[in-house]
Design an enzyme around this catalytic site. Sequence first.
Site, PDB file in Angstrom:
ATOM      1  CD  GLU A 113      82.799 -94.258 -39.343  1.00 62.77           C
ATOM      2  OE1 GLU A 113      83.229 -93.094 -39.317  1.00 62.77           O
ATOM      3  OE2 GLU A 113      83.547 -95.240 -39.404  1.00 62.77           O
ATOM      4  CB  SER A 114      77.818 -89.578 -39.474  1.00 62.84           C
ATOM      5  OG  SER A 114      76.682 -90.379 -39.785  1.00 62.84           O
TER       6      SER A 114
END
Length: 195
Positions: free
Chosen positions: A91-92
Amino acid sequence: MVGPDFTGMQKVLDRIDEITRKCNPNMERPAHSSAAQSRFVELLEAENKTKEKNSAAKTGTPMDELRRKVSRSADKYNIDEELIRAVIQVESGWKRDAVSVKGAMGLMQLMPRTAAMLGVEDAFDPEQNIEGGVKYLAQLTDKYRGDVEMALAAYNAGPSRVDAAGGAPFQETARYVRNVMALYHRYREEESQEG
């Protein structure tokens, strides 16, 4: 140093899939996907190791503190710690101030509406973000009766889209699920070797 931006890689992998389908329309899954997926996972892991080394020298939340937060949320919501780590990585890339083009925020990339639904007041606060993201992942895992891949698809695309499609509604969602699962299995394997 912020580190590499993997959004361009997603576009490249999408284009490879498109070309492969045109050349061989009968092929269900592109032949390159496992190699590309492995390379993607290797790049994510290399970036994660770089972040781990750099985080100790930077101000802010060190990687070991983030991992403790992940561990606490994993225990609280009965979700594998390795799965949470894999979701955060994809995700990040462990970037707590990450913001997607669609407005998803923080480590676990919570959309503003989802964050509000989960009681997350500050999606950029690592503790709130991880707690909210893991809580949401646990809810989705319960909704899909323990089917982690369906839960991940819903985490990425939204449960209503997954329900309507009966699975991953988009090619990008299917790739997201494959990448998270590949990291998840690798992390579990590493844990079993260390333990």
